[in-house]
Design a protein around this motif. Structure first.
Motif, short mmCIF file in Angstrom:
data_model
loop_
_atom_site.label_atom_id
_atom_site.label_comp_id
_atom_site.label_asym_id
_atom_site.label_seq_id
_atom_site.Cartn_x
_atom_site.Cartn_y
_atom_site.Cartn_z
N PHE A 171 0.85 -1.25 0.14
CA PHE A 171 0.09 0.19 -0.11
C PHE A 171 0.81 1.22 -0.10
CE2 PHE A 171 -2.24 3.56 1.92
CZ PHE A 171 -3.34 3.57 1.25
N SER A 195 0.91 4.18 -2.74
CA SER A 195 0.91 5.41 -2.47
C SER A 195 1.89 6.36 -3.00
CB SER A 195 0.37 5.73 -0.75
OG SER A 195 -0.31 4.86 -0.27
N PRO A 222 -4.06 3.45 -5.40
CA PRO A 222 -4.36 3.07 -4.10
C PRO A 222 -5.26 1.91 -3.73
CG PRO A 222 -4.61 5.67 -4.42
CD PRO A 222 -4.78 4.98 -5.53
N GLY A 261 -3.13 -1.11 -3.90
CA GLY A 261 -2.44 -1.18 -2.78
C GLY A 261 -3.17 -2.00 -1.79
N ILE A 262 -4.40 -1.40 -1.64
CA ILE A 262 -5.40 -2.18 -0.58
C ILE A 262 -5.66 -3.49 -0.93
CG2 ILE A 262 -8.00 -2.32 -0.12
CD1 ILE A 262 -7.65 0.99 -0.06
N SER A 315 -3.52 -5.60 -2.23
CA SER A 315 -2.36 -6.30 -2.09
C SER A 315 -2.11 -6.52 -0.58
CB SER A 315 -1.30 -5.55 -2.51
OG SER A 315 -1.28 -5.23 -4.09
N GLU A 316 -2.80 -5.58 0.41
CA GLU A 316 -2.86 -5.85 1.50
C GLU A 316 -3.97 -6.96 2.09
OE1 GLU A 316 -0.56 -4.62 3.57
OE2 GLU A 316 0.45 -3.47 1.90
N SER A 339 3.47 -0.55 -9.94
CA SER A 339 2.85 0.87 -9.75
C SER A 339 3.41 1.83 -10.22
CB SER A 339 2.72 0.75 -8.20
OG SER A 339 1.85 -0.24 -7.72
N ALA A 353 -11.09 -1.63 2.04
CA ALA A 353 -10.50 -0.95 2.99
C ALA A 353 -11.33 -0.67 4.25
CB ALA A 353 -9.78 0.06 2.32
#
Lengths: 102, 534
Positions: free
Chosen positions: B197, B201, B262, B265-266, B268-269, B289, B404
């Protein structure tokens, strides 16, 4: 880790600032003076060239770019690349248009 | 444990302080994140209600809900402008970015907390100008294309001024995040250990910092054109209306990635936590990214294939557009590979993450169709575009946003929502979304143009189905919202500060986290995604 490469003591004293300020004044006078001459299509090129020199010395000395680390240089120069990209591709598109109405 | 060095003795949560002043003058990144979350959610709701009104109008071929076609035009301008500039561009980056970045990298706050607050207040000034503008709304759509935006009698200047002001908020936020990620990482939080993330970002922040000024200047030129009749975009005065589109899309295509990176990224978390596996292809996801951020500057002309641009330029940009699919596909393949043989827990946030993969893939692949020149000529400005865009924006960004919200809800608010209701809401949202937008691919392919309040009879079944879907989607979002709001007024704390067993730093502090996050800056000793390793 987060290294601190920034040069703490900038090599800019009062003399340098005064010199840069004078250079900006001189270049402004040159810009006004040179406007009396007609360079045809190159009028804008000449004016932009002088303006670019002025912008560069402001960035280098007043904004301390000259003494910054590589990362700051990347962030300073990358927008110039993007500007080149925007102008370059836009001009390429304009110049390669085929006129529909003749 | 990746981050076993985290110790906490103070447990006064950042939400403990009460009073209006504690909010409007806060420099705490978590509180500023909440301020953004509330504001963007408000605009999401307003823009969503406008969309429901538009869909209701389109139930029948005649004009019946709105009084005039201009009213319909105003409605889609409000919908598009609010959704793009006030919800989805600041969206995840400003709300979750603010909340998570310092926590994830082991910092007490962002690098410039006061500038962070300034960003929010500039954002509010922009929204205030826009709300004022809504009283005298524009009818240009969110793209403000010339020459119509110069000629229309509606109030274009106010709405573009609002967007111009908003740009400064975006630039300052991007700059703040870049410096924070470079300078405030905890000891041991090397680039190769950073949560994905954070990588996302960072790539987003680059776009915010470098692309936003272009749209700012473009909108200023438009304002100058309307106010002073200068002639930047008027051929009669030596200008070029296509120039506006070049400038506008030079920002607005990278802006698509400000919206969606973004969310990457979420996802991927969330996926490694609920698959209980290390993320597959960490470096590939991280670097992709950046590849997307860089390539996104090379593709803007694909929005203009039918606007009269040169065929040479169109062919070059058609090829360049295909390139952006590569790093995007790299992410999708790696997420899928992470799921393979994982011990999957279908938590509500995981359901949103899985929906993201499916829906974003549909949105992405239809984008490849539209990047192909000949296909685009047929599909441009039809409902196919509307469907594609919403599969990327809702199917991608909004699904990531909802995921998220459910994943970090306990951490952010220290409360627990009803998981069963959350899953029911997800089901309605997933079904409602597809019923709304999938038929639009077909009607677009058959020639139904976008931005029309009336249409021929032959499209009525598609439009009616799409409207029914919007009701299901709206109901799902309503249930989700109520389910997330109710616990905020209930007492009690979650049993665990890390209920999902995440290895990321933000889960190692109490829920909600204390002011300044960490008693002592932690030392990171392992990779963030080392699940299943001893």
């Amino acid at each position: 880790m987060s290294t601190h490469n920034h040069t703490e003591e900038h090599h800019t004293g009062l003399r340098v600032y005064v010199a840069v300020c004078l250079a900006l004044f001189v270049l402004t006078v040159v810009t006004v003076y040179i406007a009396k001459f007609d360079f045809g299509d190159f009028n804008i090129v000449v004016a932009m060239f002088i303006a670019s020199i002025k912008a560069s010395i402001v960035a280098l000395y007043f904004m301390h770019l000259k003494f910054e680390d590589k990362l700051t240089w990347i962030y300073a120069l990358y927008p110039l690349f993007l500007l080149f990209l925007l102008i370059g591709f836009t001009l390429m598109e304009t110049f390669t248009r085929v006129p529909v109405i003749k | 444990m990746a981050n076993g060095a985290v110790t906490q003795t103070q447990h006064i949560p950042y939400l403990a302080q009460k009073g209006l002043k504690s909010w409007i003058l806060t420099t705490d990144h978590k509180r500023i994140g909440i301020l953004y979350l509330i504001t963007i959610s408000f605009f999401f709701m307003i823009a969503g209600l406008t969309a429901l009104g538009m869909r209701y109008e389109l139930m029948t071929p005649e004009l019946d809900f709105f009084r005039t076609a201009t009213e319909y035009n105003v409605a889609f301008t409000i919908h598009g402008s609010l959704m793009v500039f006030f919800f989805i561009v600041p969206g995840i980056a400003a709300s979750f970015g603010n909340f998570l970045i310092p926590l994830m990298i082991g910092a007490r706050d962002v690098a410039f907390p006061r500038i962070n607050l300034l960003s929010f207040w500039i954002y509010l000034v922009g929204t205030a100008i826009l709300l004022f503008a809504l009283a005298q709304p524009a009818d240009t759509g969110w793209t403000f294309y010339t020459p119509y935006s110069i000629q229309t009698g509606t109030k274009v200047i106010m709405i573009t001024l609002g967007v111009f002001v908003l740009g400064f908020s975006s630039i300052l936020t991007g700059m703040n995040f870049i410096v924070t990620i470079h300078k405030l990482r905890a000891p041991g939080m090397t680039w190769s250990r950073l949560p994905l993330f954070i990588w996302a970002s960072y790539a987003t922040a680059i776009l915010q910092l470098l692309a936003t000024p272009v749209v700012g200047i473009t909108l200023l030129l438009l304002i100058a054109e309307r106010a002073f009749d200068i002639g930047f975009f008027d051929p009669a005065k030596g200008g070029d209306p296509i120039l506006f589109q070049n400038f506008f899309w030079f920002y607005s295509h990278p802006a698509v990635y400000i919206m969606v990176i973004p969310a990457f990224g979420i996802i991927s978390e969330i996926i490694p936590v609920f698959a209980r596996k290390p993320i597959f292809g960490y470096k590939a996801i991280a670097y992709s990214s950046f590849a997307i951020a860089i390539i996104s500057f090379f593709v803007w002309l694909h929005h203009m294939f039918v606007s009269g641009i040169s065929e040479t330029a169109a062919a070059i940009f058609s090829f360049l557009t295909m390139l952006v699919a590569i790093p995007t596909a790299v992410k999708v393949f790696n997420w899928t590979a992470t799921l393979y043989k994982g011990s999957i827990d279908f938590h509500s946030s995981m359901l949103y993450a899985l929906s993201f993969i499916v829906l974003f893939t549909v949105g992405g692949l239809t984008g490849v169709y539209l990047g192909a020149l000949a296909v685009d000529v047929h599909l441009h400005d039809t409902y196919f575009i509307v469907a594609h865009m919403h599969y990327v924006m809702i199917g991608g960004t909004v699904m990531g946003f909802f995921g998220a919200l459910h994943f970090w809800y306990q951490k952010w608010f220290g409360k627990v929502f009803n998981e069963l209701v959350a899953k029911a809401a997800w089901f309605l949202i997933f079904v409602g979304f597809n019923v709304t937008f999938f038929p639009q691919f077909f009607m677009g392919y058959q020639g139904m143009p976008r931005r029309y309040a009336t249409y021929p009879e032959e499209y009525i079944s598609y439009h009616a189905l799409s409207t029914y879907g919007s009701w299901i989607l709206g109901l799902g979002i309503l249930i989700m919202t109520v389910n997330l709001l109710i616990p905020l007024w209930k007492k009690g704390r979650p049993e665990s500060s890390n209920p999902y067993g995440s290895l990321s730093l933000e889960w190692q502090v109490p829920s909600p986290p204390p002011h300044e996050n960490f008693d002592e800056i932690p030392t990171v000793t392992d990779w963030t995604y080392a699940y299943g390793k001893k």
